[in-house]
Design an enzyme around this catalytic site. Structure first.
Site, PDB file in Angstrom:
ATOM      1  N   ASP B 197       0.654  -1.240  -0.115  1.00 24.72           N
ATOM      2  CA  ASP B 197       0.064  -0.095  -0.131  1.00 24.72           C
ATOM      3  C   ASP B 197       1.158   1.356  -0.031  1.00 24.72           C
ATOM      4  O   ASP B 197       2.001   1.134  -0.281  1.00 24.72           O
ATOM      5  CB  ASP B 197      -0.928  -0.046   1.191  1.00 24.72           C
ATOM      6  CG  ASP B 197      -2.294  -0.296   0.660  1.00 24.72           C
ATOM      7  OD1 ASP B 197      -2.858   0.692  -0.094  1.00 24.72           O
ATOM      8  OD2 ASP B 197      -3.062  -1.334   1.220  1.00 24.72           O
ATOM      9  N   THR B 198       0.371   2.221   0.400  1.00 28.10           N
ATOM     10  CA  THR B 198       0.838   3.756   0.637  1.00 28.10           C
ATOM     11  C   THR B 198       2.476   3.643   0.595  1.00 28.10           C
ATOM     12  O   THR B 198       2.571   2.975   1.807  1.00 28.10           O
ATOM     13  CB  THR B 198       0.095   4.570   1.456  1.00 28.10           C
ATOM     14  OG1 THR B 198      -1.452   4.298   1.482  1.00 28.10           O
ATOM     15  CG2 THR B 198       0.262   5.775   1.302  1.00 28.10           C
ATOM     16  N   VAL B 199       3.078   4.520   0.094  1.00 26.80           N
ATOM     17  CA  VAL B 199       4.459   4.757   0.443  1.00 26.80           C
ATOM     18  C   VAL B 199       4.519   5.916   1.222  1.00 26.80           C
ATOM     19  O   VAL B 199       3.645   6.860   0.992  1.00 26.80           O
ATOM     20  CB  VAL B 199       5.444   4.528  -0.874  1.00 26.80           C
ATOM     21  CG1 VAL B 199       5.392   3.157  -1.472  1.00 26.80           C
ATOM     22  CG2 VAL B 199       5.286   5.711  -1.842  1.00 26.80           C
TER      23      VAL B 199
END
Lengths: 377, 377
Positions: B197-199
């Site tokens: 997911d999101t970095v």
């Protein structure tokens, strides 16, 4: 079935000349919500009905009559929260839909069903064209933007656009005044048009469940795609039923005002947290609004903090509800009604004479006793 | 100039076979950020550089290589926060831009200038087409969606689409497995493709100021217009510099995982509040993650709570920074580096063997001492 609804027509400036118009909008929204409550609707359904009635009213900045964007369009934000499941649904920058809050409610209801048919996580917040597409796929009818533009909104848009052209040549005080008007702080505009912000509602139903909702057309001449606090969890509305608070109280809140500011203060959630921790709801709301909004470290760069909120603290043991309101804008128009009443009560709360919008606040409230027995329809 | 950066490649599953690929991405992002820090960049500039480098990496679910929407498009969310001004900028459901975090940064920087030229309030969050238009008006180049689609993302999309067709005929355990994969929880996928997911990134610069950022391609096969936690204030990233905390510490956090869940727990802000109140940062982060996420009353309906976070607590007096991480997904890939180093340190943190993703968590950390003197360029 018993219950009550509290609504607001937005923080801003409410012209005394238009009191009858506000009264009609308040009454209609409350009546509609009370009507469905009497027929057994739950709190989520009732706040959606109340707010969609306010969206339909041309005198509010939501749905029909919304502020226009820089490009003359209508893009709305709306959010709704169920205090029972603690679920939230919201839409942002949604065009082409008459009642954005109904799409937010549909998103909320879809989530409560669990995973989608193909095992996908149901979305909580949808924006822009994707939101419109989802709405159409779920039975909503796309409407032409022009059907949401009122003569008053168009006239304000044209005036602001003309003013913008000459903005840089205006003296500083007139620049500031124009900026405030576009911000919806309620500075009276010369020819009597008015600006308010997000509308909203909080409801307790016959099961003692609470829900809240908000809907907004956003700030005047906003950039297309700009989203405000109405679609942000914890910022535009909040609701926690007694079963979720480990106490005998349910709390709910709906906010209005400068979206960017409300977002950074998480105001709806923060007001409710205060109400849960205090036995003096009025002082609690005032303290929260002053400390967490007017004096918030997150708003040190903002000359004026323009906002308002209605909040409800409902005690299940004695069935008393405190309905509270506060605002730093010139005025906040509030209405409330319970299932024993035939007409809504309306209050246009104003700052004290001479007080400066954006730095001081007014505070008010009322108590409602919720009947235990079922009322005749 | 001194400073340090901490980054993450997203909560999910990081295949041991692809360690070299992750290492390259981590190293590149850290090197780029450290390079600009050495040249006098501030923390906001450095996190934007780090995260945009991660967006450019095809192995992350952000920018290039993002998960595809239900319709095969790329729509990204990104957010950035400046701990000094406490300002926040974000974009949601943004297509056609290679580096969404740079648009979020541009929105942040515009806000810090105060009111716009015509007295309008600068937007804080922009979504969809309006966000794209704003970006193009501010010097960003629109790119074709196809240029952001990697072969791996396309292959995963086709496979998921095929699986969806037959989803309802799958046995329950396979339905659950597919749902988890689309949720990006990191269940190993048969042929070795992975989901994260999101970095994100957190940085402290030579002035001791802190900033944080996040960027996400969202969940696989998401509905167009769906926005996740990266664009929500307090959810995807958080930063408060010592000048704003009334203490000698700066705190920052960047989260990753199931966007709808992280949004409802305000996780980044909540982790930072915990770090400010505790002298034991590691325990604080673990307690917050467990109490406010894994056992959150807001997630009682969710079978698995899949998330992760990196957090930084920097003490200005002794110039020590604690870099911490936690996750309930199978793994979280973390990197960090300071201006005295030539290579980033990478940690792939994993759940203990046999632990079940979604209900248990891992916790780790490292301490970095920030040099006082200026480093040679």
């Amino acid at each position: 079935m018993s219950g009550f609804i509290a609504i607001h027509l937005g923080a801003g400036y409410h012209s005394p000349e238009r009191k009858a118009e506000y009264n009609e909008a308040v009454n209609k929204a409350c009546q509609q919500a009370i009507s469905v409550l009497k027929n057994g609707a739950n709190a989520v359904e009732a706040v959606a009905i109340a707010v969609s009635t306010l969206e339909d009213s041309p005198c509010t900045n939501a749905g029909l009559g919304s502020n226009l964007t820089l490009e003359g369009g209508v893009e709305c934000d709306a959010g709704i929260m169920d205090g029972d499941s603690l679920h939230f649904g919201a839409v942002g920058a949604l065009g082409g839909i008459r009642n954005p809050v109904k799409v937010a409610k549909a998103l909320l209801c879809e989530q409560r069903k669990g995973l989608l048919s193909h095992g996908r996580i149901p979305p909580c917040v949808l924006v822009g064209n994707g939101a419109l597409q989802w709405a159409c796929d779920h039975g909503f009818k796309e409407v032409n933007t022009s059907s949401l533009i009122t003569p008053r909104a168009l006239s304000a848009y044209r005036k602001h656009k003309r003013a913008l052209t000459g903005f840089s040549t205006l003296p500083p005080d007139q620049q500031e005044s124009l900026a405030k008007r576009m911000k919806g702080d309620g500075s009276p505009v010369i020819d009597g048009d008015t600006m308010q912000d997000t509308v909203g509602a909080v409801c307790v139903d016959s099961n003692g469940q609470i829900a809240s909702a908000v809907s907004s057309g956003g700030i005047a001449l906003k950039h297309p795609g700009r989203v405000g606090h109405a679609m942000f969890f914890g910022c535009g509305c909040w609701a926690q039923s007694h079963t979720k608070t480990s106490m005998s109280v349910s709390v709910g809140c709906s906010t209005s005002g400068s979206g960017e500011q409300l977002m950074r203060c998480n105001l709806a959630q923060t007001c409710c947290e205060g109400l849960l921790q205090s036995d003096d709801p009025t002082s609690s709301l005032g303290n929260t609004f002053q400390r967490q909004y007017l004096k918030s470290p997150f708003l040190t760069d903002d000359a004026a903090r323009l906002g308002g909120a209605i909040a409800v603290r409902y005690n299940h043991k004695d069935r008393d509800a405190e309905i509270l309101w506060t605002h730093s804008t010139d005025s906040l128009c509030v209405g409330y009604m319970d299932t024993t009443q035939t007409k809504a009560k309306m209050v246009i709360s104003r700052l004290p004479p001479g007080a400066s919008a954006g730095s001081t606040y007014s505070l008010g409230g009322a108590t409602v006793h919720l009947p235990l027995i079922e009322e005749p329809p």
